[in-house]
Design a protein around this motif. Sequence first.
Motif, PDB file in Angstrom:
ATOM      1  N   ILE A  15       0.844  -1.154  -0.173  1.00 31.61           N
ATOM      2  CA  ILE A  15      -0.032   0.007   0.062  1.00 31.61           C
ATOM      3  C   ILE A  15       0.748   1.213   0.057  1.00 31.61           C
ATOM      4  O   ILE A  15       0.752   2.248  -0.727  1.00 31.61           O
ATOM      5  CB  ILE A  15      -0.841   0.069   1.332  1.00 31.61           C
ATOM      6  CG1 ILE A  15      -1.907  -1.108   1.226  1.00 31.61           C
ATOM      7  CG2 ILE A  15      -1.585   1.254   1.432  1.00 31.61           C
ATOM      8  CD1 ILE A  15      -2.698  -1.234  -0.197  1.00 31.61           C
ATOM      9  N   VAL A  16       1.735   1.342   0.999  1.00 31.12           N
ATOM     10  CA  VAL A  16       2.813   2.272   0.991  1.00 31.12           C
ATOM     11  C   VAL A  16       3.545   2.607  -0.455  1.00 31.12           C
ATOM     12  O   VAL A  16       3.545   3.771  -0.957  1.00 31.12           O
ATOM     13  CB  VAL A  16       3.974   2.052   2.061  1.00 31.12           C
ATOM     14  CG1 VAL A  16       5.121   3.032   1.953  1.00 31.12           C
ATOM     15  CG2 VAL A  16       3.214   2.300   3.532  1.00 31.12           C
ATOM     16  N   THR A  17       4.027   1.722  -1.149  1.00 29.58           N
ATOM     17  CA  THR A  17       4.604   1.585  -2.491  1.00 29.58           C
ATOM     18  C   THR A  17       3.552   2.510  -3.272  1.00 29.58           C
ATOM     19  O   THR A  17       3.985   3.004  -4.234  1.00 29.58           O
ATOM     20  CB  THR A  17       5.327   0.295  -2.842  1.00 29.58           C
ATOM     21  OG1 THR A  17       5.907  -0.203  -1.900  1.00 29.58           O
ATOM     22  CG2 THR A  17       6.047   0.424  -4.039  1.00 29.58           C
ATOM     23  N   VAL A 126       2.691  -8.523  -6.791  1.00 29.09           N
ATOM     24  CA  VAL A 126       2.467  -7.223  -7.479  1.00 29.09           C
ATOM     25  C   VAL A 126       1.026  -6.736  -7.779  1.00 29.09           C
ATOM     26  O   VAL A 126       0.755  -6.110  -8.856  1.00 29.09           O
ATOM     27  CB  VAL A 126       3.115  -7.235  -8.905  1.00 29.09           C
ATOM     28  CG1 VAL A 126       4.809  -7.675  -8.693  1.00 29.09           C
ATOM     29  CG2 VAL A 126       2.629  -8.662  -9.797  1.00 29.09           C
ATOM     30  N   ALA A 127       0.359  -7.376  -6.842  1.00 32.34           N
ATOM     31  CA  ALA A 127      -1.207  -7.094  -7.312  1.00 32.34           C
ATOM     32  C   ALA A 127      -1.436  -5.468  -6.951  1.00 32.34           C
ATOM     33  O   ALA A 127      -2.351  -5.083  -7.753  1.00 32.34           O
ATOM     34  CB  ALA A 127      -2.076  -7.869  -6.225  1.00 32.34           C
ATOM     35  N   ASN A 128      -0.647  -4.898  -6.326  1.00 26.42           N
ATOM     36  CA  ASN A 128      -0.934  -3.481  -5.824  1.00 26.42           C
ATOM     37  C   ASN A 128      -0.621  -2.833  -7.328  1.00 26.42           C
ATOM     38  O   ASN A 128      -1.200  -1.771  -7.623  1.00 26.42           O
ATOM     39  CB  ASN A 128       0.277  -3.077  -4.936  1.00 26.42           C
ATOM     40  CG  ASN A 128       1.480  -3.361  -4.980  1.00 26.42           C
ATOM     41  OD1 ASN A 128       2.203  -4.116  -6.054  1.00 26.42           O
ATOM     42  ND2 ASN A 128       2.499  -2.723  -4.302  1.00 26.42           N
ATOM     43  N   MET A 129       0.377  -3.391  -8.036  1.00 29.33           N
ATOM     44  CA  MET A 129       0.808  -2.553  -9.279  1.00 29.33           C
ATOM     45  C   MET A 129      -0.298  -2.680 -10.395  1.00 29.33           C
ATOM     46  O   MET A 129      -0.659  -1.938 -11.128  1.00 29.33           O
ATOM     47  CB  MET A 129       2.048  -3.419  -9.687  1.00 29.33           C
ATOM     48  CG  MET A 129       3.078  -2.760  -8.971  1.00 29.33           C
ATOM     49  SD  MET A 129       3.395  -0.855  -8.788  1.00 29.33           S
ATOM     50  CE  MET A 129       3.280  -0.664  -7.137  1.00 29.33           C
ATOM     51  N   VAL A 154      11.106   4.940  -7.890  1.00 31.26           N
ATOM     52  CA  VAL A 154      10.474   4.619  -6.629  1.00 31.26           C
ATOM     53  C   VAL A 154      11.059   3.369  -5.832  1.00 31.26           C
ATOM     54  O   VAL A 154      11.460   3.034  -4.894  1.00 31.26           O
ATOM     55  CB  VAL A 154       8.711   4.875  -6.164  1.00 31.26           C
ATOM     56  CG1 VAL A 154       8.479   4.112  -4.878  1.00 31.26           C
ATOM     57  CG2 VAL A 154       8.490   6.244  -6.488  1.00 31.26           C
ATOM     58  N   LEU A 155      10.756   2.075  -6.938  1.00 37.69           N
ATOM     59  CA  LEU A 155      11.087   0.861  -6.641  1.00 37.69           C
ATOM     60  C   LEU A 155      12.574   0.757  -6.719  1.00 37.69           C
ATOM     61  O   LEU A 155      13.167   1.345  -7.438  1.00 37.69           O
ATOM     62  CB  LEU A 155      10.526   0.032  -7.476  1.00 37.69           C
ATOM     63  CG  LEU A 155       9.062  -0.222  -7.642  1.00 37.69           C
ATOM     64  CD1 LEU A 155       8.631  -1.260  -9.004  1.00 37.69           C
ATOM     65  CD2 LEU A 155       8.554  -0.775  -6.293  1.00 37.69           C
ATOM     66  N   LEU A 161      11.985  -4.742 -11.408  1.00 39.44           N
ATOM     67  CA  LEU A 161      11.250  -3.753 -12.154  1.00 39.44           C
ATOM     68  C   LEU A 161      10.251  -4.259 -13.218  1.00 39.44           C
ATOM     69  O   LEU A 161       9.066  -3.893 -13.498  1.00 39.44           O
ATOM     70  CB  LEU A 161      12.286  -2.776 -12.543  1.00 39.44           C
ATOM     71  CG  LEU A 161      11.859  -1.580 -13.214  1.00 39.44           C
ATOM     72  CD1 LEU A 161      10.911  -0.693 -12.318  1.00 39.44           C
ATOM     73  CD2 LEU A 161      12.949  -0.811 -13.772  1.00 39.44           C
ATOM     74  N   SER A 162      10.922  -5.253 -13.891  1.00 40.45           N
ATOM     75  CA  SER A 162      10.265  -5.571 -14.999  1.00 40.45           C
ATOM     76  C   SER A 162       8.761  -6.076 -14.726  1.00 40.45           C
ATOM     77  O   SER A 162       7.902  -5.890 -15.368  1.00 40.45           O
ATOM     78  CB  SER A 162      11.233  -6.727 -15.709  1.00 40.45           C
ATOM     79  OG  SER A 162      10.715  -7.828 -16.417  1.00 40.45           O
TER      80      SER A 162
END
Lengths: 183, 356
Positions: A15-17, A126-129, A154-155, A161-162
């Motif tokens: 959530i923070v990311t 990576v559900a947040n993304m 940010v990451l 990343l990919s």
Amino acid sequence: MTERIICAGFGGQGIVTLGKILAHTGMLEKRNVTYIPKYGAEMRGGTAHCMVIISDNLISSPLVSVPDSAIVMNLPSLLKFEESLKAKGDLFLNSSLIKKETERKDIRVIKIPATEIATKLGNKQVANMVMLGAYFKQKRMFFEENIFIALEEVLNKPELLSINKQAVKEGMKEVSEKYISDL
Amino acid sequence: MNNKNSRRILVSGNEAVGEAAIQAGCTFYAGYPITPQNELTAYMSRRMSETGGTFIQAESELAAINMVFGASAAGARAMTSSSSPGISLKQEGISYLVGCKLPAVIVNMMRAGPGLGNITPAQGDYFQATRGGGHGDYRTIVLAPSSVQEAFELQILAFDLADKYRNPVILLGDGTLGQMMEPLTLHPTPYTLHATQKPWAVTGCKEREPNVIRSLFLKEGVLEEHNKKLQKKFAEIEKKEIRYEEKNTEDAEVILVAYGTVSRICQAVMEKARRKGAKVGLIRPITLWPFPYGMINKLADLKKKFLVIEMNYGQMLEDVKLAAEGKSKVKFYGRGGGGIPQEEEIMTELLHFSLS
């Protein structure tokens, strides 16, 4: 333009990311932004949320009591924030984990099976993304280029990343296929 | 954090304060971890090693403030940081710093009390910060930023003021400010480095008379003379260093008075009230000591009402009342224990007060 967003889920869902990338994207677009995490003795499995404001004007109060949009990743977060969402606001639901329908009739609901999509990509983290991608596509407020720059800045784990980029793209695809509709 | 000027970076208040210290030439940091200011300690641990300064995670708050005392006596720009319960532990050291006329910067990202309380934001340490805090009748300059950018700028100013007056300066934020992220523009360093000219510092006295740093004066009358000098200095600070922001006070019937994070909520309330035609103003003290008594007093002459909003149960309220001298109405709304006054709540208070 002022967009007030609440992102919520359980600790460990990123959530923070999610909030930081939102704020960072807004900053890259030369807008004013604020980001406040609900900081606390939170841990994996506990609840987590953050407030982001993106605006063309100076931001007075950085607190969000009536969000224009809410990105909710689990059921307790839905129960906590669905009341406060602005009329005609956008509610982004992780439908993999939230089976309950919202009581609200005056908002737009965008259901994204984020955890399932993330699992298919090989990492449910990576559900947040996926949710973030859906948000960006639905709102159409940001240049795609800036979104991916923000992601990179940010990451701080280049090896991830990919898959994160891929997750954002999947989220975008999910919206363009199903959900864009006006109230 | 990258040092390129004019580029905007997204950082928390804690990190901004840390970078400001580095930019101001701070070469010594000692602290002990406590939420919600841990990012500051963590930031200093990294940046001090990059810039050749000294970072010490002390064994306690008491040790940290006394390490700052030592570094300052030796002429370094030195700082410590903590949050409310930790700042209480430092009070003895702060009193000694004042007594010894030593500069230092102390950052307090306030959390809710009393006691260990919890880690949520609060403004409960206003009295402690503005009334001296420790024993022995003294003052510290108190700066209260309301944004990440301002936290950066005031932290640099804090080092300048500390050196200029040879007195500790407190940067007083709250947990929200420490945790909040906003874009920060890094200026070219605007500070003046008094640190190079400290003829009083204990730096080794070969070929000169020894310097003595002390707050113990046993001989009859000496302490009183020493205190008179301190008081003269405080009077000078009260004359020269008052800072505040004033908005829409000319035509205002009710003026909100708030500092730090709360002032931004009040700003939003003022904007909303103005759109509805209500004549509302805002005063935001930037220095809590010295407090802007004079300008509030002048506004009280004009019978303007004051509504003080704080994240406590009424502390700055007392200063506003002192300033108004009973000439106009002063009312208060506040929440403590981690509660943050909401826009709607302030609006309701404002409405009732306007009609009273």
